[in-house]
Motif scaffolding. Structure first.
Motif, PDB file in Angstrom:
ATOM      1  N   LYS A  30      64.112 -27.735   3.282  1.00  0.00           N
ATOM      2  CA  LYS A  30      64.089 -27.488   4.714  1.00  0.00           C
ATOM      3  C   LYS A  30      65.105 -26.411   5.102  1.00  0.00           C
ATOM      4  O   LYS A  30      66.163 -26.260   4.485  1.00  0.00           O
ATOM      5  CB  LYS A  30      64.427 -28.766   5.493  1.00  0.00           C
ATOM      6  N   THR A  31      64.730 -25.654   6.125  1.00  0.00           N
ATOM      7  CA  THR A  31      65.653 -24.699   6.723  1.00  0.00           C
ATOM      8  C   THR A  31      66.615 -25.441   7.639  1.00  0.00           C
ATOM      9  O   THR A  31      66.203 -26.329   8.390  1.00  0.00           O
ATOM     10  CB  THR A  31      64.883 -23.655   7.546  1.00  0.00           C
ATOM     11  N   GLU A  32      67.883 -25.085   7.560  1.00  0.00           N
ATOM     12  CA  GLU A  32      68.884 -25.697   8.429  1.00  0.00           C
ATOM     13  C   GLU A  32      69.693 -24.594   9.102  1.00  0.00           C
ATOM     14  O   GLU A  32      69.841 -23.496   8.577  1.00  0.00           O
ATOM     15  CB  GLU A  32      69.832 -26.604   7.635  1.00  0.00           C
ATOM     16  N   LYS A  33      70.211 -24.914  10.284  1.00  0.00           N
ATOM     17  CA  LYS A  33      71.119 -24.012  10.994  1.00  0.00           C
ATOM     18  C   LYS A  33      72.335 -24.812  11.445  1.00  0.00           C
ATOM     19  O   LYS A  33      72.226 -25.992  11.783  1.00  0.00           O
ATOM     20  CB  LYS A  33      70.439 -23.380  12.214  1.00  0.00           C
ATOM     21  N   GLU A  34      73.496 -24.169  11.417  1.00  0.00           N
ATOM     22  CA  GLU A  34      74.698 -24.830  11.915  1.00  0.00           C
ATOM     23  C   GLU A  34      74.521 -25.112  13.405  1.00  0.00           C
ATOM     24  O   GLU A  34      74.177 -24.210  14.182  1.00  0.00           O
ATOM     25  CB  GLU A  34      75.926 -23.940  11.703  1.00  0.00           C
ATOM     26  N   GLN A  35      74.718 -26.356  13.790  1.00  0.00           N
ATOM     27  CA  GLN A  35      74.491 -26.752  15.177  1.00  0.00           C
ATOM     28  C   GLN A  35      75.810 -27.038  15.878  1.00  0.00           C
ATOM     29  O   GLN A  35      76.822 -27.347  15.256  1.00  0.00           O
ATOM     30  CB  GLN A  35      73.587 -27.982  15.234  1.00  0.00           C
ATOM     31  N   ILE A  36      75.772 -26.932  17.192  1.00  0.00           N
ATOM     32  CA  ILE A  36      76.952 -27.174  18.015  1.00  0.00           C
ATOM     33  C   ILE A  36      76.525 -27.900  19.279  1.00  0.00           C
ATOM     34  O   ILE A  36      75.447 -27.630  19.829  1.00  0.00           O
ATOM     35  CB  ILE A  36      77.672 -25.847  18.352  1.00  0.00           C
TER      36      ILE A  36
END
Length: 319
Positions: A30-36
């Motif tokens: 899966k693609t992941e992105k740093e979240q805030i």
């Protein structure tokens, strides 16, 4: 009809075998992105929302404004307390007013006259008591009046000195402390006024907005969720039996199927054990449930090359 069914079953069997062979040659992740998460610090109702889902915002941009009526009331109260405390401190420094000093000087003049008369009377009484012209009791009464006049004059001199040099240092310090306390309360209100504005802490893309205009935002409640720019990475789950094929720091190519099998050059950033199937990133795992699982994290060599890939989309690597 029987022959047709046989042919159809055969085609399905061959297709399934082909798909199994094809799927067996790669691992899905899966693609992941740093979240805030952006939260509010004080309670208030959403007055304005200035962004929409999908917007890219820069650090310092205003995302929303809260309506906090209590802050305005507290600001007026704190400002009044500062004015009062400042006046008290100035009075403590300056002492009495000019009119009060005039009254004390007049009082001193009257006491000086009383003291002068008492001293003259005592002088006359001393000569008379020596000649036994008066009783000792009369002399003692005049002496007591003399001492009283002297004490009152000393007291008024001390009052005038306090007025001329200001009140006691301890009183000045107390007045200054009250002023500082009032100014601190006012500063606290000013900080609360700034907290009405929900500000983006970093460059980010707004993913979700949790509240609508008019709804109550409580302290610590997440108002916005976003992803950081150029923070895309890929997550795969492999069993221990396949771990020998992957080494930390090794170069590896990631394929993005929904982008027409776009190839992204990456490297293995980290390999760590995971303890539950709930954390797996690979779809339809075909390994033994007893086989320990490991998570492989892959970062693109050029972060900008993966910038447009959507979060949580499927990606693959070769086994």
């Amino acid at each position: 009809m029987s022959n047709y069914k046989s042919i159809l079953v055969g085609v399905l069997f061959i297709t399934a075998c082909t798909n199994n062979e094809k799927s067996g040659s790669f691992i899905q992740g899966k693609t992941e992105k740093e979240q805030i998460a952006v939260v509010g610090k004080i309670a208030g109702r959403i007055q304005t929302i200035k962004v929409s889902q999908g917007d890219f915002v820069h650090r310092g941009d205003t995302l929303a404004i809260l309506d906090i009526p209590e802050v305005e009331a507290k600001r007026a109260q704190a400002a009044g307390a500062v004015t009062s405390a400042s006046a008290q401190y100035q009075m403590a420094q300056r002492g009495a007013t000019a009119n009060q000093l005039k009254q004390l000087n007049a009082k001193k003049k009257a006491l000086e006259e009383q003291y002068g008369f008492a001293r003259k009377s005592l002088g006359r009484m001393e000569a008379m008591v020596r000649d036994s012209l008066i009783a000792q009791q009369q002399y003692d009464e005049v002496f007591a009046k003399y001492q009283g006049a002297q004490a009152q004059l000393i007291a008024v001199d001390a009052e005038i000195a306090d007025v001329q040099h200001g009140v006691r240092k301890e009183q000045q310090t107390m007045a200054l402390g009250q002023q500082d306390r009032a100014e601190g309360a006012l500063q606290e209100v000013r900080v609360a006024e700034k907290e009405r504005y929900i500000i983006a802490p970093q460059d980010m893309t707004i993913e979700t907005i949790t509240l609508k205009v008019g709804e109550l935002a409580l302290p610590g409640y997440t108002l916005f969720n976003g992803t950081l720019d150029n923070s895309t990475y890929f997550r795969f789950t492999v069993p221990e039996s396949q771990l020998k094929n992957y080494n930390k720091g090794a170069n590896i190519e990631v394929t993005v199927p929904y982008k027409g099998d776009l190839k992204i050059a990456g490297f293995i950033k980290n390999i760590k054990q995971i303890g539950a199937y709930a954390n797996i990133a690979t779809a339809y795992p075909d390994y033994d449930i007893q086989d320990p699982l490991y998570e492989i994290t892959i970062y693109p060599k050029e972060p900008i090359s993966a910038k447009e890939i959507l979060n949580k989309t499927t990606v693959t690597i070769k086994k």
